[in-house]
Write a protein that holds these residues in place. Structure first.
Motif, PDB file in Angstrom:
ATOM      1  N   VAL A 256     -58.915  33.597 -16.849  1.00  0.00           N
ATOM      2  CA  VAL A 256     -59.042  34.615 -17.896  1.00  0.00           C
ATOM      3  C   VAL A 256     -58.941  33.965 -19.280  1.00  0.00           C
ATOM      4  N   LEU A 257     -57.987  33.062 -19.428  1.00  0.00           N
ATOM      5  CA  LEU A 257     -57.803  32.401 -20.725  1.00  0.00           C
ATOM      6  C   LEU A 257     -59.044  31.597 -21.106  1.00  0.00           C
ATOM      7  N   ILE A 258     -59.627  30.936 -20.117  1.00  0.00           N
ATOM      8  CA  ILE A 258     -60.837  30.149 -20.402  1.00  0.00           C
ATOM      9  C   ILE A 258     -61.934  31.054 -20.953  1.00  0.00           C
ATOM     10  N   SER A 259     -62.034  32.264 -20.406  1.00  0.00           N
ATOM     11  CA  SER A 259     -63.050  33.213 -20.897  1.00  0.00           C
ATOM     12  C   SER A 259     -62.733  33.688 -22.312  1.00  0.00           C
ATOM     13  N   ILE A 260     -61.474  34.068 -22.526  1.00  0.00           N
ATOM     14  CA  ILE A 260     -61.079  34.572 -23.852  1.00  0.00           C
ATOM     15  C   ILE A 260     -61.360  33.517 -24.916  1.00  0.00           C
ATOM     16  N   ASP A 261     -61.094  32.259 -24.572  1.00  0.00           N
ATOM     17  CA  ASP A 261     -61.292  31.145 -25.495  1.00  0.00           C
ATOM     18  C   ASP A 261     -62.735  31.095 -26.020  1.00  0.00           C
ATOM     19  N   LYS A 262     -63.650  31.709 -25.255  1.00  0.00           N
ATOM     20  CA  LYS A 262     -65.071  31.628 -25.640  1.00  0.00           C
ATOM     21  C   LYS A 262     -65.511  32.775 -26.535  1.00  0.00           C
ATOM     22  N   LEU A 263     -64.556  33.700 -26.869  1.00  0.00           N
ATOM     23  CA  LEU A 263     -64.952  34.915 -27.606  1.00  0.00           C
ATOM     24  C   LEU A 263     -65.722  34.614 -28.891  1.00  0.00           C
ATOM     25  N   ASP A 264     -65.281  33.614 -29.648  1.00  0.00           N
ATOM     26  CA  ASP A 264     -66.031  33.336 -30.879  1.00  0.00           C
ATOM     27  C   ASP A 264     -67.134  32.303 -30.678  1.00  0.00           C
ATOM     28  N   LYS A 265     -67.377  31.924 -29.422  1.00  0.00           N
ATOM     29  CA  LYS A 265     -68.474  30.988 -29.163  1.00  0.00           C
ATOM     30  C   LYS A 265     -69.659  31.680 -28.490  1.00  0.00           C
ATOM     31  N   ILE A 266     -69.401  32.348 -27.354  1.00  0.00           N
ATOM     32  CA  ILE A 266     -70.528  32.959 -26.641  1.00  0.00           C
ATOM     33  C   ILE A 266     -70.621  34.464 -26.882  1.00  0.00           C
ATOM     34  N   GLY A 267     -69.671  35.051 -27.609  1.00  0.00           N
ATOM     35  CA  GLY A 267     -69.775  36.465 -27.968  1.00  0.00           C
ATOM     36  C   GLY A 267     -69.119  37.408 -26.979  1.00  0.00           C
ATOM     37  N   LYS A 268     -68.859  38.622 -27.492  1.00  0.00           N
ATOM     38  CA  LYS A 268     -68.139  39.672 -26.779  1.00  0.00           C
ATOM     39  C   LYS A 268     -68.769  40.049 -25.453  1.00  0.00           C
ATOM     40  N   LYS A 269     -70.094  40.259 -25.510  1.00  0.00           N
ATOM     41  CA  LYS A 269     -70.794  40.801 -24.350  1.00  0.00           C
ATOM     42  C   LYS A 269     -70.656  39.865 -23.152  1.00  0.00           C
ATOM     43  N   GLU A 270     -70.893  38.623 -23.405  1.00  0.00           N
ATOM     44  CA  GLU A 270     -70.856  37.617 -22.336  1.00  0.00           C
ATOM     45  C   GLU A 270     -69.450  37.489 -21.761  1.00  0.00           C
ATOM     46  N   VAL A 271     -68.452  37.473 -22.667  1.00  0.00           N
ATOM     47  CA  VAL A 271     -67.068  37.321 -22.218  1.00  0.00           C
ATOM     48  C   VAL A 271     -66.657  38.534 -21.368  1.00  0.00           C
ATOM     49  N   LEU A 272     -67.042  39.713 -21.825  1.00  0.00           N
ATOM     50  CA  LEU A 272     -66.712  40.929 -21.065  1.00  0.00           C
ATOM     51  C   LEU A 272     -67.265  40.820 -19.640  1.00  0.00           C
ATOM     52  N   LYS A 273     -68.503  40.364 -19.542  1.00  0.00           N
ATOM     53  CA  LYS A 273     -69.135  40.202 -18.236  1.00  0.00           C
ATOM     54  C   LYS A 273     -68.295  39.273 -17.343  1.00  0.00           C
ATOM     55  N   GLN A 274     -67.890  38.161 -17.937  1.00  0.00           N
ATOM     56  CA  GLN A 274     -67.072  37.207 -17.173  1.00  0.00           C
ATOM     57  C   GLN A 274     -65.745  37.825 -16.744  1.00  0.00           C
ATOM     58  N   LEU A 275     -65.107  38.539 -17.681  1.00  0.00           N
ATOM     59  CA  LEU A 275     -63.790  39.100 -17.372  1.00  0.00           C
ATOM     60  C   LEU A 275     -63.884  40.150 -16.275  1.00  0.00           C
ATOM     61  N   ILE A 276     -64.932  40.972 -16.327  1.00  0.00           N
ATOM     62  CA  ILE A 276     -65.107  42.009 -15.299  1.00  0.00           C
ATOM     63  C   ILE A 276     -65.175  41.370 -13.917  1.00  0.00           C
ATOM     64  N   GLU A 277     -65.877  40.250 -13.839  1.00  0.00           N
ATOM     65  CA  GLU A 277     -65.971  39.546 -12.553  1.00  0.00           C
ATOM     66  C   GLU A 277     -64.614  39.077 -12.053  1.00  0.00           C
ATOM     67  N   ILE A 278     -63.780  38.652 -12.985  1.00  0.00           N
ATOM     68  CA  ILE A 278     -62.503  38.062 -12.576  1.00  0.00           C
ATOM     69  C   ILE A 278     -61.439  39.139 -12.316  1.00  0.00           C
ATOM     70  N   ILE A 279     -61.341  40.131 -13.222  1.00  0.00           N
ATOM     71  CA  ILE A 279     -60.204  41.062 -13.136  1.00  0.00           C
ATOM     72  C   ILE A 279     -60.625  42.533 -13.059  1.00  0.00           C
ATOM     73  N   GLY A 280     -61.910  42.803 -12.950  1.00  0.00           N
ATOM     74  CA  GLY A 280     -62.368  44.183 -12.829  1.00  0.00           C
ATOM     75  C   GLY A 280     -62.582  44.853 -14.180  1.00  0.00           C
ATOM     76  N   GLU A 281     -63.331  45.986 -14.140  1.00  0.00           N
ATOM     77  CA  GLU A 281     -63.783  46.613 -15.369  1.00  0.00           C
ATOM     78  C   GLU A 281     -62.627  47.164 -16.211  1.00  0.00           C
ATOM     79  N   ASP A 282     -61.676  47.791 -15.553  1.00  0.00           N
ATOM     80  CA  ASP A 282     -60.602  48.461 -16.283  1.00  0.00           C
ATOM     81  C   ASP A 282     -59.804  47.478 -17.150  1.00  0.00           C
ATOM     82  N   LYS A 283     -59.308  46.442 -16.503  1.00  0.00           N
ATOM     83  CA  LYS A 283     -58.487  45.474 -17.233  1.00  0.00           C
ATOM     84  C   LYS A 283     -59.311  44.702 -18.260  1.00  0.00           C
ATOM     85  N   ALA A 284     -60.542  44.396 -17.905  1.00  0.00           N
ATOM     86  CA  ALA A 284     -61.413  43.671 -18.830  1.00  0.00           C
ATOM     87  C   ALA A 284     -61.616  44.490 -20.098  1.00  0.00           C
TER      88      ALA A 284
END
Lengths: 454, 454
Positions: free
Chosen positions: B194-222
Motif C-alpha cells: 500500500v505504501l509503495i502505491s501511495i508513494d506514487k501519488l504525485d508521480k503516476i496520479g490519483k486515478k492510477e493509484v486508486l486502481k492499484q489500491l483497490i486491487e490490494i485492499i478493496g474499493e471501500d478502504k481504497a
C-alpha cells in the motif's frame, strides 16, 4: 541478538579525535605534494584481477581481497569450475596508476606528476601495527627519465616530514642497476635469492650473509661480492662511497662490457642537488638496500628513523611497469608514504598541536520555548566561523548537558536562560579551565575567540 | 598484451580537474556539517555480512559486493557448500554507523552527532548517473528523540546547498507514523504494498493509484485513503495541510484508539522552527512521501530540485535500527546527501568558481646547469604558498615544455635562462592571456599573485 559489532579483522573504527589527528597528517602531506605541482587523481577501490595480477607476480598474489561473482555469473563459475571472482580490492596505488595512465592517456599530458592518497587493502595476517585496510600517500611522475624527478620526489617527501615535525629521519638511496652490474659481472643469474641476502647486510651482519651467499653461488663469487661491499666501509660520506663502489665494480673480473657509469652519475647528481637545495644533509647512499617490489628498475629509496624498525616511506624508479598496461614502456618513478606508521609514531611521540582533539562551542538549552533563540544564536556564531553543537533535549538537566559537552570533547559551553534573555547577555564557560563569565551578547564572538586560544 | 585498462563496470577514474571539482563540493558539505557540531568518524570499507544483512532485509540483499573467503576457509566452504564469503563492501553509511555505535559505546557520549563522508558500493546495473562506487555524505544524531534534531539536520543540509550555490531546492517532509495511522485505522496490514502505491501519488496520479489500491485492499478502504489525501488538496501551505490531514485521520472509522497527535505536533514544530531560523521558506509537507528504506520510524525528508528527476538528499528518523546491533534501542535520525548527483548537476549547470581547474606555476628549464637555481627559485615560491611544477627534462625544447604546461592546466610559466640569471630577473608568462613580462626577481611573488587573479 548476537551480531559481532567489531570491524573485520585488521580493520579499524576511528573516533572523532582520531579522525582529526589522521586528517591533520593527511593535510600536511597533501599540501607538501601540491606545493611541488603534483596533481590529484582518484581511482576505484576495485580493479579487475587481470590488472592487479598484471605485473606484481607471486609476492602479492596471496594478499588480494577478491570480490565474489554474483548471480548467474557465479552459478556458471561454480558449475564450470572457473574463477569465482573477476575484481579485487587494490593492494597499492602504483598498479592503479599504471592502469589509469593507460586508460586516460588521451586526456593526460605526456609528462604527468600525480599524487593519490587513499586506502588500500591487503589480506595479511593482522598483527600489531599491521592492518588489512590502511592509507597510502603516493607521488609519481610518469613520462620522464630525468633524475631530477627523483630529486623532487625526495624533496617533497622531506618537506612533508619536516612539516609534520620529524627531524631525525634519513633517506637511504641506492640504484638497482648497480646491484645488477655486480651480479652480471660475476655471471650470477639467480638474482632474487642473492639480492634478498645482500639486503640483510646491515641487519644480520657480514658473516651470516657470506654464509648464505656461499650456499647460493659458491665461495669464490660470494667472496668477490663481499670484497666489493667491504671496500665501501672505509668511505667518508655518500659521494665517496659511490666513487669507491664504482671503482670496485669496474675492477670485478669480466666487468668491462657490463659497467655503465649512468647509475653512479645519477646518484651523485641526486645527492648533490638535494644537498644544494635542501636544508639538511640527511640523504645517504646505502649499497645494500634492495627493496621488495620486483618492478623497480633504477634508483630506489627508503625513509627511516633511528630506533624505529620499520621504514616510513619508500619508492623508486619503475620504467617497465606502465608498459604492462600501455602499448609501450613509459619511464616512471615515485614514492609511497606509509601513513599508518607515521600516525602511530606521532601518537606515540605526542607530536600533534595542542587542542587538536577539542571541539569548539556547545550550546546548552533550558526550555523548549528558548530553543528558537538558541538556534538563532548558534546560527550567528556559525556565520562567524565557529562550530556550534546545540543540545536538542530541552528537558534534560544542565548537569547532564554539560556531561555530554565534556564527553563530546567541547571546549566552551554557552548558557542562555530567561535571565540572560532579559538582560541580552549570555553565560560562557571554559570547560578546560572550569571558569565561567556572563557577558553582553555583542561581545560574545570576541570572547569565544579569546577562550579558544587559552 | 591485452589487459583491459578500464575501471570495473560502473566505477570511475577521476582526472585532476575532476578531483578538484569533487573536493570543492565535499569541502563545502564538510564545513556545513562541522559548523553544526557534527563530529567526523570513519569506518572500514568492509563489514561482516551479518552486520550488513542485520536489518536491511531483502531490498539490499542483491546489492552487496561480497568478499571471497581465502585459503583454507575457502576450501572448507566449497567442500561443505557453505557461504563463500564472510565480508561485504558497505552499501551505505547508516548501517556502519549503527554497528560503530554499538562497538564503541564505552567511548562515545550518549548523545552523539556524527558525520561521515566516503564511498559506498552497490552492485546495481550501471546506467547513466548511477554508479557502483559513489560517495555519500551523512549526518546523524544518535541518542535523542527530540524533533530539534530533525530541525538541525535540515538546517545544516540547507546551509550546504546554499553554500554550493543552489537556491531552487525544496525539502519535502512527512512522518511515517501518519501513514501508519491511516493504515491502522483501516485495519490494513499489507503495509509495504500500500505504501509503495501511495508513494506514487504525485508521480503516476490519483486515478492510477486508486486502481492499484483497490486491487490490494478493496474499493471501500481504497476510497477512504483517497478521501484523506484529497482533503489536503485544498490546503494553503504546509501547516494548513498538516492540520487538515490530522483532522481527516481522526475522522476515519475506528481511528480513535489509533490516533496520536505526536507526529503532527512534531512536524509543525520542525517546519515552524526552520521557518523562524532559516532564511527561506522551502520546506513543504508532502503526505504521499514514503521513502524506500524500511528502517524509518518517524519523520522522513527528501531534498528535491524542480525539473530534476532524482532527489539530492534524503533521510529520516530510525529509532529501531541501533537496537539491532546494540543491547537496546537508541533513538536516531539522519540525512544522506547524494554527492554524485550534486556533482553531476553542478557540472551541468557550471556552478564552479572560475579557474577551479587551473594549477598555479610551471617552471621551465633551459639547461642542466641551471636546474639547481630553478629548484631554489621553486623552493622560495613554495615557501610563499604557491604550487610549483618544475619541468625535469632539461634537454627538451621550451615549446615542448610549454605544451606540457598547457596540458597540465597551469596558468603561469616561468623562464629562467643565463640572461635572466645575469640580470637577476625572471620572465613570467600568463598562459591564459598569452602575455609575457620580464621582471626583477624580488618582484616575482607579488607579480604572480596579481597574475593568478587575472
Amino acid at each position: 541478538m548476537s551480531i559481532n559489532v567489531q570491524p573485520p579483522s585488521g580493520m579499524r573504527d576511528f573516533l572523532p579525535q582520531e579522525v582529526k589527528k589522521r586528517r591533520y597528517i593527511l593535510n600536511i602531506i597533501k599540501d607538501a605534494y601540491e606545493k611541488y605541482g603534483y596533481l590529484p587523481i582518484e581511482t576505484p577501490a576495485l580493479e579487475r584481477l587481470e590488472v592487479i595480477y598484471g605485473k606484481t607476480g607471486a609476492e602479492t598474489d596471496k594478499l588480494i581481497f577478491e570480490i565474489l561473482k554474483r548471480g548467474e555469473k557465479l552459478e556458471d563459475a561454480i558449475k564450470n569450475s572457473e574463477q569465482l571472482s573477476e575484481y579485487g580490492l587494490r593492494f597499492d596505488l602504483t598498479v592503479p596508476l599504471a592502469r589509469f595512465y593507460a586508460n586516460n592517456i588521451g586526456n593526460l599530458p605526456g609528462l604527468f606528476k600525480r599524487y593519490q592518497i587513499g586506502p588500500v587493502w591487503r589480506a595479511e595476517r593482522a598483527q600489531k601495527g599491521r592492518y588489512r585496510e590502511f592509507y597510502q600517500c603516493d607521488i609519481d611522475v610518469i613520462g620522464s627519465d630525468s633524475p631530477f624527478n627523483e630529486v623532487e620526489i625526495i624533496l617533497a617527501t622531506m618537506d612533508a616530514f619536516y612539516a609534520l615535525g620529524f627531524e631525525d629521519f634519513v633517506i637511504n638511496i641506492n640504484d638497482r642497476r648497480i646491484l645488477f652490474q655486480i651480479l652480471k659481472s660475476l655471471d650470477i643469474y639467480l638474482r632474487d635469492e642473492v639480492l634478498i641476502s645482500i639486503d640483510k647486510l646491515d641487519k644480520i651482519g657480514k658473516k651470516e650473509v657470506l654464509k648464505q651467499l656461499i650456499e647460493i653461488i659458491g665461495e669464490d663469487k660470494a667472496n668477490k661480492i663481499m670484497i666489493v661491499f667491504d671496500s665501501v666501509a672505509k668511505a667518508k660520506g655518500s659521494i665517496d662511497r659511490i666513487n669507491i663502489l664504482e671503482n670496485a665494480i669496474t675492477n670485478l673480473s669480466g666487468s668491462d662490457e657490463v659497467y655503465d657509469s649512468t647509475p653512479y652519475d645519477q646518484l651523485r647528481l641526486i645527492i648533490d642537488t638535494i644537498d644544494a637545495v635542501g636544508e639538511k644533509k640527511n640523504i645517504i647512499f646505502n649499497p645494500y638496500m634492495v627493496r621488495g617490489m620486483t618492478y623497480y628498475t633504477g634508483p630506489i629509496f627508503e625513509i627511516t628513523i633511528q630506533d624505529v624498525s620499520f621504514s616510513l616511506a619508500g619508492g623508486g624508479r619503475y620504467d617497465e611497469l606502465i608498459g604492462v598496461y600501455n602499448k609501450y614502456d613509459v619511464p616512471a618513478c615515485g614514492i609511497s608514504i606509509g601513513f599508518e606508521r607515521i600516525y602511530y609514531l606521532m601518537c606515540e611521540r605526542a607530536m600533534f598541536p595542542k587542542d587538536i582533539e577539542k571541539n569548539e562551542v556547545f550550546m546548552t538549552v533550558f526550555t523548549k520555548e528558548l530553543m528558537t533563540d538558541c538556534l538563532k544564536i548558534a546560527k550567528d556564531l556559525r556565520g562567524e566561523g565557529f562550530n556550534v553543537f546545540v543540545y536538542p533535549d530541552f528537558n534534560d538537566k544542565i548537569g547532564r548537558q554539560i556531561t555530554s559537552a565534556l564527553k563530546n570533547n567541547f571546549k566552551i559551553a554557552l548558557f542562555y536562560g530567561e535571565d540572560e534573555k532579559k538582560k541580552n547577555c549570555i553565560s560562557v564557560k571554559n570547560l578546560d579551565l572550569n571558569k565561567q563569565d556572563t557577558i553582553a551578547m555583542d561581545l560574545l564572538v570576541d570572547y569565544i575567540k579569546t577562550q579558544l586560544k587559552v
